[in-house]
Design a protein around this motif. Structure first.
Motif, PDB file in Angstrom:
ATOM      1  N   ARG A  64       0.834  -1.217   0.000  1.00  0.00           N
ATOM      2  CA  ARG A  64       0.000   0.000   0.000  1.00  0.00           C
ATOM      3  C   ARG A  64       0.861   1.257   0.000  1.00  0.00           C
ATOM      4  O   ARG A  64       0.597   2.204  -0.740  1.00  0.00           O
ATOM      5  CB  ARG A  64      -0.920   0.024   1.229  1.00  0.00           C
ATOM      6  CG  ARG A  64      -2.184  -0.744   1.078  1.00  0.00           C
ATOM      7  CD  ARG A  64      -3.198  -0.398   2.172  1.00  0.00           C
ATOM      8  NE  ARG A  64      -2.662  -0.461   3.527  1.00  0.00           N
ATOM      9  CZ  ARG A  64      -2.691  -1.531   4.312  1.00  0.00           C
ATOM     10  NH1 ARG A  64      -3.247  -2.652   3.890  1.00  0.00           N
ATOM     11  NH2 ARG A  64      -2.184  -1.486   5.527  1.00  0.00           N
ATOM     12  N   LYS A 122      -3.201   3.450  -8.358  1.00  0.00           N
ATOM     13  CA  LYS A 122      -4.507   3.143  -7.789  1.00  0.00           C
ATOM     14  C   LYS A 122      -4.465   1.763  -7.140  1.00  0.00           C
ATOM     15  O   LYS A 122      -3.608   0.939  -7.450  1.00  0.00           O
ATOM     16  CB  LYS A 122      -5.582   3.171  -8.869  1.00  0.00           C
ATOM     17  CG  LYS A 122      -5.842   4.555  -9.395  1.00  0.00           C
ATOM     18  CD  LYS A 122      -6.979   4.560 -10.374  1.00  0.00           C
ATOM     19  CE  LYS A 122      -7.248   5.974 -10.843  1.00  0.00           C
ATOM     20  NZ  LYS A 122      -8.355   6.020 -11.787  1.00  0.00           N
ATOM     21  N   LYS A 123      -5.417   1.539  -6.257  1.00  0.00           N
ATOM     22  CA  LYS A 123      -5.490   0.288  -5.499  1.00  0.00           C
ATOM     23  C   LYS A 123      -5.502  -0.942  -6.414  1.00  0.00           C
ATOM     24  O   LYS A 123      -4.862  -1.953  -6.125  1.00  0.00           O
ATOM     25  CB  LYS A 123      -6.750   0.323  -4.640  1.00  0.00           C
ATOM     26  CG  LYS A 123      -6.940  -0.842  -3.738  1.00  0.00           C
ATOM     27  CD  LYS A 123      -8.215  -0.668  -2.917  1.00  0.00           C
ATOM     28  CE  LYS A 123      -8.455  -1.845  -2.025  1.00  0.00           C
ATOM     29  NZ  LYS A 123      -9.677  -1.687  -1.223  1.00  0.00           N
ATOM     30  N   LYS A 154       2.570   1.787  -3.433  1.00  0.00           N
ATOM     31  CA  LYS A 154       1.587   2.254  -4.416  1.00  0.00           C
ATOM     32  C   LYS A 154       1.223   3.710  -4.179  1.00  0.00           C
ATOM     33  O   LYS A 154       1.079   4.481  -5.130  1.00  0.00           O
ATOM     34  CB  LYS A 154       0.332   1.379  -4.373  1.00  0.00           C
ATOM     35  CG  LYS A 154       0.507   0.035  -5.040  1.00  0.00           C
ATOM     36  CD  LYS A 154      -0.797  -0.720  -5.035  1.00  0.00           C
ATOM     37  CE  LYS A 154      -0.706  -2.024  -5.778  1.00  0.00           C
ATOM     38  NZ  LYS A 154      -1.995  -2.699  -5.862  1.00  0.00           N
ATOM     39  N   LYS A 155       1.084   4.098  -2.918  1.00  0.00           N
ATOM     40  CA  LYS A 155       0.741   5.481  -2.583  1.00  0.00           C
ATOM     41  C   LYS A 155       1.850   6.434  -3.027  1.00  0.00           C
ATOM     42  O   LYS A 155       1.596   7.461  -3.648  1.00  0.00           O
ATOM     43  CB  LYS A 155       0.495   5.618  -1.084  1.00  0.00           C
ATOM     44  CG  LYS A 155       0.040   6.977  -0.663  1.00  0.00           C
ATOM     45  CD  LYS A 155      -0.281   7.005   0.819  1.00  0.00           C
ATOM     46  CE  LYS A 155      -0.767   8.387   1.234  1.00  0.00           C
ATOM     47  NZ  LYS A 155      -1.063   8.429   2.661  1.00  0.00           N
TER      48      LYS A 155
END
Length: 80
Positions: free
Chosen positions: A27, A36-37, A30-31
């Motif tokens: 997470r 995107k998720k 990616k952030k």
């Protein structure tokens, strides 16, 4: 076919950490990358962020033995 993305289960194995920690790492990466998720995290992106050798991680994920390509290894083989 060789896999190019990495998921939390594989991160857990590579880092030797808990599944919850591996999910948090994915997470966070990616952030930072603005993904995107639902977008996959590539092995290269993961390795750059974690400062790991891409070839070693790819070998582990794809189920092959990583062989160091160090000059000293070649010299040691010749001496044997």
């Amino acid at each position: 076919m060789k896999k190019i993305s990495i998921d939390p289960k594989e991160v857990c194995i590579i880092l030797g950490k808990s599944p919850s920690y591996a999910r948090k790492v994915v997470r966070t990466i990616k952030k930072v990358l603005g993904k995107k998720k639902e977008h996959p995290l590539t092995i290269t992106e993961f390795c750059k962020y974690m400062h790991l050798d891409v070839e070693e991680v790819r070998a582990e994920i794809n189920g092959t033995q990583y062989v160091s390509r160090n000059i000293n290894d070649k010299q040691n083989r010749k001496a044997s």
